[in-house]
Each structure stands twice: as C-alpha cells, then as structure tokens.
Design a protein around this motif. Structure first.
Motif, PDB file in Angstrom:
ATOM      1  N   LEU A 153       0.793  -1.227   0.000  1.00 24.89           N
ATOM      2  CA  LEU A 153       0.000   0.000   0.000  1.00 24.89           C
ATOM      3  C   LEU A 153       0.830   1.285   0.000  1.00 24.89           C
ATOM      4  O   LEU A 153       0.447   2.278  -0.618  1.00 24.89           O
ATOM      5  N   ALA A 154       1.959   1.298   0.717  1.00 27.22           N
ATOM      6  CA  ALA A 154       2.727   2.538   0.879  1.00 27.22           C
ATOM      7  C   ALA A 154       3.717   2.848  -0.239  1.00 27.22           C
ATOM      8  O   ALA A 154       3.924   4.030  -0.558  1.00 27.22           O
ATOM      9  N   PRO A 155       4.377   1.857  -0.846  1.00 24.71           N
ATOM     10  CA  PRO A 155       5.403   2.202  -1.850  1.00 24.71           C
ATOM     11  C   PRO A 155       4.886   3.047  -3.010  1.00 24.71           C
ATOM     12  O   PRO A 155       5.620   3.893  -3.532  1.00 24.71           O
ATOM     13  N   GLY A 156       3.633   2.865  -3.405  1.00 25.50           N
ATOM     14  CA  GLY A 156       3.090   3.614  -4.533  1.00 25.50           C
ATOM     15  C   GLY A 156       3.049   5.110  -4.291  1.00 25.50           C
ATOM     16  O   GLY A 156       3.228   5.911  -5.232  1.00 25.50           O
ATOM     17  N   VAL A 157       2.823   5.523  -3.038  1.00 26.88           N
ATOM     18  CA  VAL A 157       2.777   6.955  -2.710  1.00 26.88           C
ATOM     19  C   VAL A 157       4.135   7.591  -2.965  1.00 26.88           C
ATOM     20  O   VAL A 157       4.239   8.667  -3.570  1.00 26.88           O
ATOM     21  N   GLN A 158       5.190   6.918  -2.497  1.00 25.46           N
ATOM     22  CA  GLN A 158       6.535   7.449  -2.679  1.00 25.46           C
ATOM     23  C   GLN A 158       6.901   7.507  -4.165  1.00 25.46           C
ATOM     24  O   GLN A 158       7.410   8.518  -4.663  1.00 25.46           O
ATOM     25  N   ALA A 159       6.655   6.414  -4.876  1.00 24.24           N
ATOM     26  CA  ALA A 159       7.017   6.334  -6.288  1.00 24.24           C
ATOM     27  C   ALA A 159       6.256   7.358  -7.122  1.00 24.24           C
ATOM     28  O   ALA A 159       6.830   8.019  -7.996  1.00 24.24           O
ATOM     29  N   ASN A 160       4.968   7.511  -6.851  1.00 22.20           N
ATOM     30  CA  ASN A 160       4.145   8.435  -7.621  1.00 22.20           C
ATOM     31  C   ASN A 160       4.609   9.877  -7.451  1.00 22.20           C
ATOM     32  O   ASN A 160       4.628  10.655  -8.408  1.00 22.20           O
ATOM     33  N   SER A 161       5.009  10.223  -6.239  1.00 17.99           N
ATOM     34  CA  SER A 161       5.464  11.591  -5.987  1.00 17.99           C
ATOM     35  C   SER A 161       6.781  11.882  -6.698  1.00 17.99           C
ATOM     36  O   SER A 161       7.010  12.995  -7.163  1.00 17.99           O
ATOM     37  N   ILE A 162       7.640  10.876  -6.778  1.00 20.56           N
ATOM     38  CA  ILE A 162       8.911  11.060  -7.489  1.00 20.56           C
ATOM     39  C   ILE A 162       8.658  11.333  -8.967  1.00 20.56           C
ATOM     40  O   ILE A 162       9.184  12.285  -9.549  1.00 20.56           O
ATOM     41  N   THR A 163       7.837  10.494  -9.587  1.00 22.51           N
ATOM     42  CA  THR A 163       7.596  10.655 -11.017  1.00 22.51           C
ATOM     43  C   THR A 163       6.849  11.949 -11.322  1.00 22.51           C
ATOM     44  O   THR A 163       7.115  12.611 -12.328  1.00 22.51           O
ATOM     45  N   ALA A 164       5.929  12.338 -10.433  1.00 26.14           N
ATOM     46  CA  ALA A 164       5.190  13.593 -10.634  1.00 26.14           C
ATOM     47  C   ALA A 164       6.123  14.791 -10.552  1.00 26.14           C
ATOM     48  O   ALA A 164       6.011  15.742 -11.336  1.00 26.14           O
ATOM     49  N   ALA A 165       7.067  14.746  -9.594  1.00 25.47           N
ATOM     50  CA  ALA A 165       7.992  15.867  -9.419  1.00 25.47           C
ATOM     51  C   ALA A 165       8.901  16.025 -10.638  1.00 25.47           C
ATOM     52  O   ALA A 165       9.149  17.144 -11.109  1.00 25.47           O
ATOM     53  N   PHE A 166       9.397  14.913 -11.170  1.00 22.58           N
ATOM     54  CA  PHE A 166      10.271  14.994 -12.352  1.00 22.58           C
ATOM     55  C   PHE A 166       9.486  15.330 -13.613  1.00 22.58           C
ATOM     56  O   PHE A 166      10.028  15.947 -14.542  1.00 22.58           O
ATOM     57  N   ASP A 167       8.223  14.959 -13.647  1.00 21.34           N
ATOM     58  CA  ASP A 167       7.378  15.340 -14.779  1.00 21.34           C
ATOM     59  C   ASP A 167       7.193  16.856 -14.792  1.00 21.34           C
ATOM     60  O   ASP A 167       7.280  17.513 -15.834  1.00 21.34           O
ATOM     61  N   THR A 168       6.949  17.426 -13.586  1.00 20.37           N
ATOM     62  CA  THR A 168       6.776  18.879 -13.476  1.00 20.37           C
ATOM     63  C   THR A 168       8.073  19.626 -13.769  1.00 20.37           C
ATOM     64  O   THR A 168       8.074  20.655 -14.462  1.00 20.37           O
ATOM     65  N   ALA A 169       9.184  19.101 -13.252  1.00 20.57           N
ATOM     66  CA  ALA A 169      10.454  19.814 -13.356  1.00 20.57           C
ATOM     67  C   ALA A 169      11.099  19.706 -14.734  1.00 20.57           C
ATOM     68  O   ALA A 169      11.684  20.671 -15.230  1.00 20.57           O
ATOM     69  N   ALA A 170      11.003  18.507 -15.327  1.00 28.06           N
ATOM     70  CA  ALA A 170      11.748  18.294 -16.576  1.00 28.06           C
ATOM     71  C   ALA A 170      10.934  17.634 -17.675  1.00 28.06           C
ATOM     72  O   ALA A 170      11.477  17.336 -18.742  1.00 28.06           O
ATOM     73  N   GLY A 171       9.657  17.402 -17.425  1.00 26.92           N
ATOM     74  CA  GLY A 171       8.818  16.783 -18.439  1.00 26.92           C
ATOM     75  C   GLY A 171       9.156  15.328 -18.721  1.00 26.92           C
ATOM     76  O   GLY A 171       8.862  14.811 -19.799  1.00 26.92           O
ATOM     77  N   LEU A 172       9.775  14.648 -17.749  1.00 25.41           N
ATOM     78  CA  LEU A 172      10.142  13.242 -17.938  1.00 25.41           C
ATOM     79  C   LEU A 172       8.911  12.349 -17.894  1.00 25.41           C
ATOM     80  O   LEU A 172       8.032  12.519 -17.037  1.00 25.41           O
ATOM     81  N   ASP A 173       8.864  11.397 -18.784  1.00 28.29           N
ATOM     82  CA  ASP A 173       7.763  10.438 -18.824  1.00 28.29           C
ATOM     83  C   ASP A 173       7.779   9.610 -17.538  1.00 28.29           C
ATOM     84  O   ASP A 173       8.801   8.991 -17.212  1.00 28.29           O
ATOM     85  N   PRO A 174       6.662   9.583 -16.774  1.00 24.07           N
ATOM     86  CA  PRO A 174       6.616   8.800 -15.540  1.00 24.07           C
ATOM     87  C   PRO A 174       6.991   7.336 -15.720  1.00 24.07           C
ATOM     88  O   PRO A 174       7.533   6.710 -14.804  1.00 24.07           O
ATOM     89  N   ARG A 175       6.737   6.784 -16.898  1.00 25.58           N
ATOM     90  CA  ARG A 175       7.083   5.390 -17.127  1.00 25.58           C
ATOM     91  C   ARG A 175       8.595   5.186 -17.116  1.00 25.58           C
ATOM     92  O   ARG A 175       9.096   4.188 -16.591  1.00 25.58           O
ATOM     93  N   ILE A 176       9.313   6.144 -17.688  1.00 29.26           N
ATOM     94  CA  ILE A 176      10.774   6.051 -17.705  1.00 29.26           C
ATOM     95  C   ILE A 176      11.335   6.257 -16.298  1.00 29.26           C
ATOM     96  O   ILE A 176      12.182   5.492 -15.824  1.00 29.26           O
ATOM     97  N   THR A 177      10.852   7.306 -15.619  1.00 28.45           N
ATOM     98  CA  THR A 177      11.310   7.568 -14.251  1.00 28.45           C
ATOM     99  C   THR A 177      11.011   6.380 -13.349  1.00 28.45           C
ATOM    100  O   THR A 177      11.850   5.972 -12.536  1.00 28.45           O
TER     101      THR A 177
END
Length: 480
Positions: A153-177
């Motif tokens: 249940l908890a790992p998804g929260v951490q992972a999702n926030s990482i990909t969202a932050a890099f998507d906002t900052a650099a436009g990185l595809d969440p799938r790649i991150t």
C-alpha cells in the motif's frame, strides 16, 4: 475513489483525536521526557557503535529517518495547507511535539522486547505485542497489517510523488522515471539488510541538510514576509483569520493527519529500526527516536510549510469543495507547491532541485519500507524467512513501485492513507497498555542518571517482565 475517501474519513477523523489525546497523556505520564531529556538524545546519537548483532544508535536513527522523511515532508505538507489552510502547520507542529512521547514509548518497548534471530536483532510492533501483551493472535494481525502496508500500500505513494515531481520539473515520462527508480531500488534491496542500512546511513544526512539549507535560503530571501506569514499561520490555526477562520476544523484535522503520515509517531514505523540498535538501556533508543520526530516534523515539515506560505505558492479548498484562496491557479496540491516556492529564489533550477530532494526522500523511504516488511516476515516465520518468501516480498515491493509510478496520485494517496490509519489504530490501542513497562524503564533510567551512572537495563530490577533477551545481560552478549 468515493469509497476510499469515505473509508479514510471514518478511519482518520477519530484517529486524529486518539493521536492528540494519547500524545498528551504520554507526555504527562513521562513528565515531558521528549523535552527534559534533549541533552541525552544528542549524547546518545553521538555515542555507541554497531556490532554484528545490532546497528549503532546513529545508524538506527538514520534508518528510522529514512522512513519518516519521505513524500509527507514535501507533498504531504502541501496537501495539508491545501485542505486546512496555513493554520494546519501549527497543528502539525503540535502533533510533532506530542508525537515525541508516542515515539519514545513505542521505541522503548521495541528495544525491550526485541529478539535475536540468526545472530541479529529484530523487533517492532508484532514482537512487543506478543511479549508485552501476551497476545499472539493480535501480534500476527499487526504483522500482517504492517506487511501489507509496507510491501503493497505505501510504496506507490513514494514512487508516484517522485515521477510527478520529475514530470513537473523536466517533463520526464513517468514510465521512464518509474523504471529507473524500480531498477535502483532492486539493486539496494537485493543486497539485504547490510546494504539497506548502509544506504540509509549515507543518504539521509545529505538529503536532510541540503533540503533544510535550501529552505532557509528561500526564507532569508523573503525575510520581510516571514513575520506576516507567521501571524497568518497562527491566526488561521485558531480560527482568528477572516479568510481561513471558517475551516479551522479542517486545519486541525489535516495538520494532525499529515503529521502522523509524515513522522508516523504512534504508527510504529520507527519501532523496527529502533529494535535493531545496540544499546545498554531501552530508554536510550526511545530518546533517539523521539528526536527523529523533531527532525522530521519541526525541522523538515516546518521548513516546507513556511516556504509555501511565505512565497504564496498555495491554493486552499474548503471541505465542501469551494475555493478559499487561489494563489497559483491550475496548480495541483503536492510537490508543485514546494517546487514553486523554491523556484522563486532559484528560478528554473528550483523545480529540479525539489524533484531531486523528493526523489532522495522517497527513495530512502522505499528502502526502509523493505526493511520493515522483511522484519514482519521474519516475525511470521519465527526465523529467517526462506529465500523464496523474501524473493516474493521484494518482487511485490518492486512491482508496486513500478505500478505506483504511473497510477493516479489521488488513488495511491487514498490507498496509502487507509493503510497507515489501519496500522495506527492497531498500534496506538496497544500502546495504551504497553505504556506501563515503558514508564517502568524510564523510572529506572532516570534513577541511574541521578546517580551519575551510564544506565544499564536490568528488567528484574526495573520490574519489567517478558524482556527475555535483556535478562542476565543477554541483549549485550553476542552469543546470547
């Protein structure tokens, strides 16, 4: 989502009252141990060394902070402000102060009732429920609840926030991150406990100091706005502000809720790292864990919240869905608030800096989650788990990390909140009955300190039963 939102409200609304109430009661019963023993906290962090059986107090602190300091310190604080207004920051701080007593008690009993399995110390919620309360069935329920939370249940929260932050900052595809994140996590956790502890030991101090330094720089650059922001935060917390006065209830609820999510005092997350430490008295590690709550909530969370309010990078929505204020139209509550705040000073580099900081916070949290999940698996097997079981567990953590990277943020946060609330209910209710042995250990520690001695725990002298590893000095003998 409607079901999860309703379920979370049912779980968290009374839990907010329980967390505040229990924290206050334990503060009184311990005579404010989280305040009066601050010098001992600092002394214990500097002293001690690890052995083959256990880690040092500093390593245990880093392992605990690696789970405490995560997305809750960046994204969680932002969502608290968005739902409760600036006043939520006061209630986060209040819960941080009272949470020190919760963290002290749960870490002390975790040390008291730890076990040695294959030459290493293991302990945490299920161990002290079985030994301290004598309720094996409840310990199994707690272990299964914690295993489900930290592996699924908890790992998804951490992972999702990482990909969202890099998507906002650099436009990185969440799938790649997400793929890169999962691969790095796999490398660490396959190395086992030693590699997990080593990673936390090195990454946590760097990320915490770097992030707080950046926050101080932003506040210094906006020094003239700080007094007004502090007045707004204080007024909003008690309903005295004209704009935010109508949502003071939400300020309390979301401030406490996100503080519990962030510092997890009372949830029992820090008990697993605490039990792995090599100390001469359980209270010593209880003090170290109380200090970790201060680092998480009073330092990192407060730094994030002040940055957001001082720079005006936030929106607030009332419980009925109406807009209270909208300073950054179209910006979703979460890492983007903090990225915007840091961006006011560091321009284009701000969002990327926050994304990197968030990645380090969340990545070390994922490492700690794996350690906690493996500890609960060890409890359920009663010995070192078979390789096949460990492989399934680690595979589940990696799969959820990859899935959470690309899933809806609303969904992964709602699922994570359900998991944390469920474990918090189990642990806090048990702490009501486990406070007695913790208080007995504290009286023993205080008595020895008054005599000018370095406290050494003798359960019989302290009047504590069931601490088998400590009997006849067993917790200090490598061959015990």
């Amino acid at each position: 989502m409607d079901f999860l939102v309703t379920l979370n409200d049912r779980l968290w609304d009374p839990l907010v009252v329980l967390a505040l109430g229990l924290g206050l009661v334990l503060t009184v019963l311990t005579r404010g141990v989280q305040f009066r023993r601050v010098p001992d906290m600092l002394r214990q962090i500097r002293g001690g060394s690890g052995t083959e059986a256990g880690v040092s107090s500093f390593q245990a602190l880093m392992l605990t902070l690696s789970s405490r300091i995560g997305v809750g310190n960046i994204a969680g604080v932002a969502t608290a402000v968005a739902a409760g207004g600036p006043g939520a920051l006061v209630w986060m701080a209040v819960m941080g102060l009272l949470g020190g007593a919760l963290a002290f008690v749960e870490a002390t009993v975790a040390q008291m009732y730890k076990r040695r399995v294959d030459g290493r110390y293991w302990g945490g919620i299920p161990y002290y429920i079985e030994r301290g309360l004598g309720q094996k069935w409840l310990a199994v329920v707690a272990a299964l609840t914690a295993l489900t939370l930290y592996a699924v249940l908890a790992p998804g929260v951490q992972a999702n926030s990482i990909t969202a932050a890099f998507d906002t900052a650099a436009g990185l595809d969440p799938r790649i991150t997400g793929a890169v994140l999962t691969a790095l996590l796999g490398f660490i956790i396959v190395g086992g406990r030693a590699r997990i502890v080593a990673a936390a030991d090195k990454l946590v101090p760097v990320m915490a100091v770097g992030y707080i330094a950046a926050a101080l720089a932003v506040l210094a650059a906006n020094a003239s706005a700080v007094p007004g922001a502090l007045r707004l935060i204080a007024a909003s917390a008690v309903g005295a502000d004209a704009v935010f006065g109508g949502i003071v209830g939400a300020a309390v609820a979301w401030g406490v809720r996100r503080a519990v999510f962030s510092n997890v005092a009372g949830v029992g997350e820090g008990t697993y790292g605490a039990a792995a430490a090599e100390v001469s008295h359980p209270v010593k590690q209880g003090l170290v864990q109380a200090f970790s709550v201060y680092v998480d909530t009073l330092f990192v969370c407060t730094a994030t919240g002040l940055m957001i309010v001082v720079t005006g990078n936030y929106n607030v929505t009332a419980p009925d869905g109406s807009t209270v204020v909208e300073h950054v139209p179209g910006t979703e509550a979460g890492p983007a608030f903090t990225q915007g705040a840091v961006g006011t000073l560091f321009a284009g580099a701000g969002p990327l800096f926050v994304a990197v900081a968030l990645a380090l916070f969340a990545f070390t949290a994922l490492i700690a989650f794996t350690f906690i999940a493996e500890t609960n698996l060890t409890y359920l097997f009663g010995a070192a788990p078979p390789r096949a079981a460990l492989a399934v567990l680690r595979g589940a953590v990696l799969a959820v990390t990859l899935y959470g990277s690309v899933e809806s943020a609303d969904l992964v946060w709602a699922v994570g909140d359900v998991g944390y609330a469920s474990l918090a209910w189990v642990n806090m209710l048990c702490l009501l009955f486990l406070a007695r042995p913790a208080l007995a250990a504290l009286r023993d520690y205080d008595a020895q300190r008054r005599q000018g001695r370095d406290p050494v725990f003798d359960p019989e002298a302290a009047g504590v039963r069931g601490a088998e590893l400590w009997e006849r000095g067993g917790a200090r003998r490598p061959d015990a």
